[in-house]
Write an enzyme that holds these catalytic residues in place. Structure first.
Site, short mmCIF file in Angstrom:
data_model
loop_
_atom_site.label_atom_id
_atom_site.label_comp_id
_atom_site.label_asym_id
_atom_site.label_seq_id
_atom_site.Cartn_x
_atom_site.Cartn_y
_atom_site.Cartn_z
N VAL A 123 20.92 -9.17 21.62
CA VAL A 123 21.08 -9.31 23.06
C VAL A 123 20.04 -10.26 23.66
CG1 VAL A 123 21.04 -8.06 25.27
CG2 VAL A 123 22.23 -7.08 23.29
N GLU A 124 18.82 -10.20 23.18
CA GLU A 124 17.76 -11.04 23.74
C GLU A 124 17.95 -12.52 23.43
OE1 GLU A 124 15.40 -10.53 25.83
OE2 GLU A 124 15.02 -8.39 25.82
N SER A 125 18.28 -12.84 22.17
CA SER A 125 18.27 -14.25 21.77
C SER A 125 19.47 -14.68 20.94
CB SER A 125 17.02 -14.54 20.94
OG SER A 125 17.08 -13.81 19.72
#
Length: 167
Positions: A68-70
């Protein structure tokens, strides 16, 4: 007779606990499908396993956060300056004494940080994720997930990835 029993017991134990199929774990397969080279996948996977064990955090949660972050892109940088796979802010990276631009160091820092968030939130994963995204102060201020659309969506997305990985 005793020796024969012990030998059979040891043999049975070895058979039960040895991994014979050599198939990749669900997490390893997940990392591979989200990266562009086997070397990158191996480095990320090994780092997830190493640091999740060290900080007693489920590797599925770390993999879900990275997704989700990257989206598993090592050079990711957010508009607010968070960098790397786990999108560490420069101040957080300094406090954790990690290099956010190094894969292993970034995962080390992000895992240490989510472990701290889990501890602060009595192992409530949703609140820990909200703390990771919006800060522990906001979670305490609102006595739960803050009313920020970004944070609410973030928690939902990570929880979906995490639950999918957990099966």
């Amino acid at each position: 007779m005793k020796l024969k029993f012990i030998a059979m017991f040891l043999l049975l134990t070895i058979c039960i606990f040895s991994k014979e199929d050599n198939s990749p774990s669900k997490i390893e397969a997940y990392v591979k499908q989200n990266t562009n080279t086997n070397t990158t996948a191996t480095n990320i996977y090994n780092s997830i396993i190493e640091h999740s064990e060290k900080h007693d955090v489920e590797p599925e949660l770390i993999a879900a956060i990275i997704k989700v972050e990257s989206n598993f892109k090592q050079g990711s940088k957010s508009q607010v300056g968070a960098t790397g796979l786990m999108q560490l802010m420069p101040k957080t990276a300094r406090l954790l004494k990690v290099n956010p631009n190094n894969v292993n160091s970034n995962i080390k820092g992000g895992t240490k940080y989510i472990a701290w968030c889990l501890k602060q939130n009595k192992n409530n994963i949703s609140l820990a994720l909200a703390s990771y995204n919006a800060g522990i102060g906001n979670v305490k201020k609102y006595n739960g997930i803050p009313p920020f659309k970004e944070t609410q969506n973030y928690v939902k997305k990570v929880m979906k990835e995490y639950n999918d990985l957990k099966g």
